[in-house]
Scaffold this motif. Sequence first.
Motif, PDB file in Angstrom:
ATOM      1  N   GLY A   1       1.283  -0.533   5.027  1.00 17.29           N
ATOM      2  CA  GLY A   1       1.261   0.445   6.050  1.00 17.29           C
ATOM      3  C   GLY A   1       2.646   1.052   6.600  1.00 17.29           C
ATOM      4  O   GLY A   1       2.341   1.895   7.511  1.00 17.29           O
ATOM      5  N   GLN A   2       3.769   0.647   6.346  1.00 14.83           N
ATOM      6  CA  GLN A   2       4.780   0.964   6.806  1.00 14.83           C
ATOM      7  C   GLN A   2       5.418   2.208   5.846  1.00 14.83           C
ATOM      8  O   GLN A   2       5.216   2.324   4.900  1.00 14.83           O
ATOM      9  N   LEU A   3       6.178   3.248   6.750  1.00 15.69           N
ATOM     10  CA  LEU A   3       6.964   4.171   5.883  1.00 15.69           C
ATOM     11  C   LEU A   3       8.436   3.787   5.806  1.00 15.69           C
ATOM     12  O   LEU A   3       8.977   3.184   6.827  1.00 15.69           O
ATOM     13  N   TYR A   4       8.792   4.073   4.639  1.00 14.01           N
ATOM     14  CA  TYR A   4      10.251   3.604   4.297  1.00 14.01           C
ATOM     15  C   TYR A   4      11.019   5.017   3.985  1.00 14.01           C
ATOM     16  O   TYR A   4      10.370   5.821   3.224  1.00 14.01           O
ATOM     17  N   THR A   5      12.122   5.322   4.532  1.00 11.11           N
ATOM     18  CA  THR A   5      12.748   6.317   4.255  1.00 11.11           C
ATOM     19  C   THR A   5      14.182   6.027   3.562  1.00 11.11           C
ATOM     20  O   THR A   5      14.926   5.239   3.821  1.00 11.11           O
ATOM     21  N   ASN A   6      14.574   6.677   2.188  1.00  8.04           N
ATOM     22  CA  ASN A   6      15.963   6.050   1.663  1.00  8.04           C
ATOM     23  C   ASN A   6      16.921   7.128   2.075  1.00  8.04           C
ATOM     24  O   ASN A   6      16.944   8.006   2.857  1.00  8.04           O
ATOM     25  N   ALA A   7      18.131   7.027   1.439  1.00  4.49           N
ATOM     26  CA  ALA A   7      19.527   7.717   2.076  1.00  4.49           C
ATOM     27  C   ALA A   7      19.202   9.325   1.950  1.00  4.49           C
ATOM     28  O   ALA A   7      19.977  10.129   2.609  1.00  4.49           O
ATOM     29  N   VAL A   8      18.557   9.764   0.982  1.00  3.74           N
ATOM     30  CA  VAL A   8      18.526  11.133   0.814  1.00  3.74           C
ATOM     31  C   VAL A   8      17.261  11.722   1.418  1.00  3.74           C
ATOM     32  O   VAL A   8      17.011  13.019   1.256  1.00  3.74           O
ATOM     33  N   GLY A   9      16.371  10.818   2.382  1.00  5.75           N
ATOM     34  CA  GLY A   9      15.355  11.637   3.117  1.00  5.75           C
ATOM     35  C   GLY A   9      13.871  11.361   2.629  1.00  5.75           C
ATOM     36  O   GLY A   9      13.116  12.156   3.163  1.00  5.75           O
ATOM     37  N   ASP A  10      13.852  10.904   1.309  1.00  4.98           N
ATOM     38  CA  ASP A  10      12.569  10.689   0.830  1.00  4.98           C
ATOM     39  C   ASP A  10      11.851   9.658   1.319  1.00  4.98           C
ATOM     40  O   ASP A  10      12.310   8.608   1.946  1.00  4.98           O
ATOM     41  N   VAL A  11      10.492   9.909   1.649  1.00  6.76           N
ATOM     42  CA  VAL A  11       9.736   8.914   2.380  1.00  6.76           C
ATOM     43  C   VAL A  11       8.578   8.193   1.295  1.00  6.76           C
ATOM     44  O   VAL A  11       7.862   9.112   0.562  1.00  6.76           O
ATOM     45  N   ARG A  12       8.325   6.985   1.620  1.00  6.33           N
ATOM     46  CA  ARG A  12       7.400   6.348   0.758  1.00  6.33           C
ATOM     47  C   ARG A  12       6.537   5.482   1.889  1.00  6.33           C
ATOM     48  O   ARG A  12       6.814   5.149   2.872  1.00  6.33           O
ATOM     49  N   GLU A  13       5.225   5.687   1.933  1.00  8.58           N
ATOM     50  CA  GLU A  13       4.150   4.785   2.706  1.00  8.58           C
ATOM     51  C   GLU A  13       3.625   3.902   1.584  1.00  8.58           C
ATOM     52  O   GLU A  13       2.915   4.098   0.912  1.00  8.58           O
ATOM     53  N   VAL A  14       3.635   2.621   2.075  1.00  3.19           N
ATOM     54  CA  VAL A  14       3.043   1.246   1.319  1.00  3.19           C
ATOM     55  C   VAL A  14       1.806   1.224   1.609  1.00  3.19           C
ATOM     56  O   VAL A  14       1.094   1.194   2.800  1.00  3.19           O
ATOM     57  N   LEU A  15       0.791   1.430   0.417  1.00  2.00           N
ATOM     58  CA  LEU A  15      -0.398   1.500   0.427  1.00  2.00           C
ATOM     59  C   LEU A  15      -1.097  -0.070   0.285  1.00  2.00           C
ATOM     60  O   LEU A  15      -1.986  -0.482   0.896  1.00  2.00           O
ATOM     61  N   ALA A  16      -0.402  -0.829  -0.564  1.00  2.00           N
ATOM     62  CA  ALA A  16      -0.994  -2.108  -0.770  1.00  2.00           C
ATOM     63  C   ALA A  16       0.398  -2.840  -1.432  1.00  2.00           C
ATOM     64  O   ALA A  16       1.242  -2.325  -2.362  1.00  2.00           O
ATOM     65  N   ILE A  17       0.227  -4.092  -1.327  1.00  2.00           N
ATOM     66  CA  ILE A  17       1.098  -5.198  -2.032  1.00  2.00           C
ATOM     67  C   ILE A  17       0.496  -6.307  -2.591  1.00  2.00           C
ATOM     68  O   ILE A  17      -0.371  -6.832  -1.806  1.00  2.00           O
ATOM     69  N   THR A  18       0.470  -6.536  -4.064  1.00  2.00           N
ATOM     70  CA  THR A  18      -0.275  -7.467  -4.781  1.00  2.00           C
ATOM     71  C   THR A  18       0.864  -8.084  -5.348  1.00  2.00           C
ATOM     72  O   THR A  18       1.448  -7.503  -6.647  1.00  2.00           O
ATOM     73  N   GLY A  19       1.136  -9.280  -4.997  1.00  2.00           N
ATOM     74  CA  GLY A  19       2.064 -10.127  -5.668  1.00  2.00           C
ATOM     75  C   GLY A  19       3.638  -9.325  -5.241  1.00  2.00           C
ATOM     76  O   GLY A  19       3.997  -9.073  -4.374  1.00  2.00           O
ATOM     77  N   ASP A  20       4.132  -9.053  -6.885  1.00  2.00           N
ATOM     78  CA  ASP A  20       5.500  -8.298  -6.761  1.00  2.00           C
ATOM     79  C   ASP A  20       5.029  -6.731  -6.819  1.00  2.00           C
ATOM     80  O   ASP A  20       6.072  -5.981  -7.135  1.00  2.00           O
ATOM     81  N   VAL A  21       3.839  -6.365  -6.994  1.00  2.00           N
ATOM     82  CA  VAL A  21       3.450  -4.872  -7.317  1.00  2.00           C
ATOM     83  C   VAL A  21       3.255  -4.200  -5.847  1.00  2.00           C
ATOM     84  O   VAL A  21       2.600  -4.665  -5.061  1.00  2.00           O
TER      85      VAL A  21
END
Length: 54
Positions: A6-26
């Motif tokens: 459920g968290q938003l993550y931003t990288n150094a160039v400003g791209d954003v990813r929102e985590v939808l699910a975590i299953t093991g290492d996927v």
Amino acid sequence: MQIEYGQLYTNAVGDVREVLAITGDVIDYLEHTGEDPQQCRCSGAEFDRWVTGQ
């Protein structure tokens, strides 16, 4: 790095990813670049490299 559902993550160039699910290492996430968000999947290590830029 601790990746959390459920968290938003931003990288150094400003791209954003929102985590939808975590299953093991996927991680399912929504890529918020461009006009249309896209659902993608990667490993935890790949996600960590994306965030840290390493």
